[in-house]
Write an enzyme that holds these catalytic residues in place. Structure first.
Site, PDB file in Angstrom:
ATOM      1  N   CYS A 101       0.834  -1.204   0.000  1.00 24.99           N
ATOM      2  CA  CYS A 101       0.000   0.000   0.000  1.00 24.99           C
ATOM      3  C   CYS A 101       0.867   1.252   0.000  1.00 24.99           C
ATOM      4  O   CYS A 101       0.594   2.210  -0.731  1.00 24.99           O
ATOM      5  CB  CYS A 101      -0.925  -0.014   1.212  1.00 24.99           C
ATOM      6  SG  CYS A 101      -2.102   1.358   1.255  1.00 24.99           S
ATOM      7  N   CYS A 199      -6.256  -4.213   6.823  1.00 23.91           N
ATOM      8  CA  CYS A 199      -7.424  -3.333   6.776  1.00 23.91           C
ATOM      9  C   CYS A 199      -8.585  -3.937   6.001  1.00 23.91           C
ATOM     10  O   CYS A 199      -9.747  -3.680   6.324  1.00 23.91           O
ATOM     11  CB  CYS A 199      -7.044  -1.973   6.198  1.00 23.91           C
ATOM     12  SG  CYS A 199      -6.587  -1.983   4.451  1.00 23.91           S
TER      13      CYS A 199
END
Length: 378
Positions: A101, A199
């Site tokens: 990410c 997440c």
């Protein structure tokens, strides 16, 4: 300086943005929508990127008196992070989605758009520091708070990206001080729990989540000598070092626990053995990048001294490394820790340090166990 503050909805990004405003920068807050169907509420400290997080980010910007926008990066996130995560597990590797990410979303897609719109830097709540090096170039360093240091997951940053990064929390001695500052500034997220886990898997059930996306089929569990000792429900759901969930049903001949030593997805086989067979004395890393200027030894192939970390907040050990060419002519790293490491898995990220400086990172391709290697050479 015109600064884009990446607002996650947590306390760290809120205080980082506040400090950027206080420093006199022209700050705009941006929250990244990374899912088209975000959960409405968090579950304690699990998950992030929810509607609640977006609302908290907006409230923080309102309090700071700065503009707030939400940018939809959900498609890019799905392709570059979620699909990559699934593909890596399907190939028998253990990926780090936070590294991916940072590499492809926060400091690639977000930074690229920010620069296109005329911003000078992206500000985040990461605990890490950008400092000038002896040659005048920029270097990435550990934060003052060792317990919260996040330089490991930022090891993917390049020299060009470091030139546009702002980490206002770098010199803060503790997270408690950040929370106290947030409370003093009237930020509603002062006591908000930190997010943990992956997440996009907020319930923490990675195996169950993968089972919905990878065709898991039963196969053999074998020991280091190739003898069948049990059966698994899908090799790709296992990772090196894992003990729970093997369900072998009978103890090893020596009565000691067994751990996953290797995952072979093409053969749909899981290899298990004693804890000592997890010890690794040599690592090869592919797709290496340098966080700032490369060391001179990178051009000569000579060994250089460093320290190695292969998990976020994991142990740091002395090592030596060198950069060589792979079969395709690209760079690869060979890393030899000063002592054997346990549970190193292909797909993890090896980050090299020298003192507090982050030298760079590479994706672990192979991890050699000295005992198994000696047995194969016999």
């Amino acid at each position: 300086m015109k600064v884009l503050a990446a607002m996650s909805g947590g306390v760290d990004s809120a205080v980082a943005a506040a400090r950027a405003v206080e420093a006199g920068h022209d700050v705009v807050g941006v929250h990244l929508a990374l899912s088209r169907m975000p959960g409405t509420l968090r579950t304690g400290s699990r998950g992030c990127c929810t509607i609640e997080d977006a609302s908290d980010a907006w409230r923080a910007c309102e309090r700071l008196g700065i503009p707030f926008y939400t940018w939809d990066f959900s498609e890019r996130f799905a392709e570059d992070v979620v699909e990559d995560f699934v593909a890596e597990y399907a190939a028998g590797r253990t990926p780090n989605p936070c590294m991916r990410c940072n590499e492809r979303i926060k400091f690639a897609a977000l930074l690229e758009r920010a620069l296109e719109l005329g911003f000078d830097a992206v500000c985040t709540g990461h605990y890490a520091a950008v400092r000038p090096g002896p040659d005048g170039g920029l270097e990435l360093h550990r934060a003052a708070d060792d317990a919260k240091d996040q330089s490991y997951v930022l090891g993917v940053l390049t020299a060009d990206q470091l030139a546009h990064c702002l980490f206002p929390l770098a010199d803060t001695p503790s997270k408690e001080l950040v929370r106290a500052e947030a409370a003093e500034r009237g930020l509603s997220v002062a006591a908000k729990p930190d997010s943990h886990d992956i997440c996009f898997i907020p319930d923490g059930d990675t195996r169950g989540w993968l089972a919905e996306r990878i065709d898991l089929t039963p196969g053999p569990i074998v020991d280091a000598d190739g003898r069948a000792v049990g059966e698994h429900a899908g090799a790709q759901a296992f990772t090196v070092g894992q003990r729970k969930g093997l369900a072998i049903g009978r103890p090893a001949p020596d009565g000691r626990p067994r751990f996953v030593l290797e995952v072979r997805p093409k053969e749909n086989t899981v290899v298990v053995g004693g804890r000592e067979l997890l010890d690794v004395d040599r690592i090869t890393g592919i797709r290496p990048t340098w966080a700032g200027a490369a060391l001179p030894e990178a051009r000569t192939g000579e060994w250089f001294d460093c320290a190695l970390q292969f998990r976020a907040h994991g142990e740091i050990v002395d090592a030596r490394a060198r950069q060589l060419e792979d079969e395709a002519g690209g760079p690869r790293w060979e890393i030899e820790p000063a002592r054997a490491l346990r549970g190193v898995a292909p797909g993890q990220t090896a980050v090299l340090y020298r003192g507090t400086r982050v030298l760079g990172q590479a994706t672990i391709d192979t991890a050699r166990n000295a005992r198994l290697a000696a047995g194969s050479d016999a």
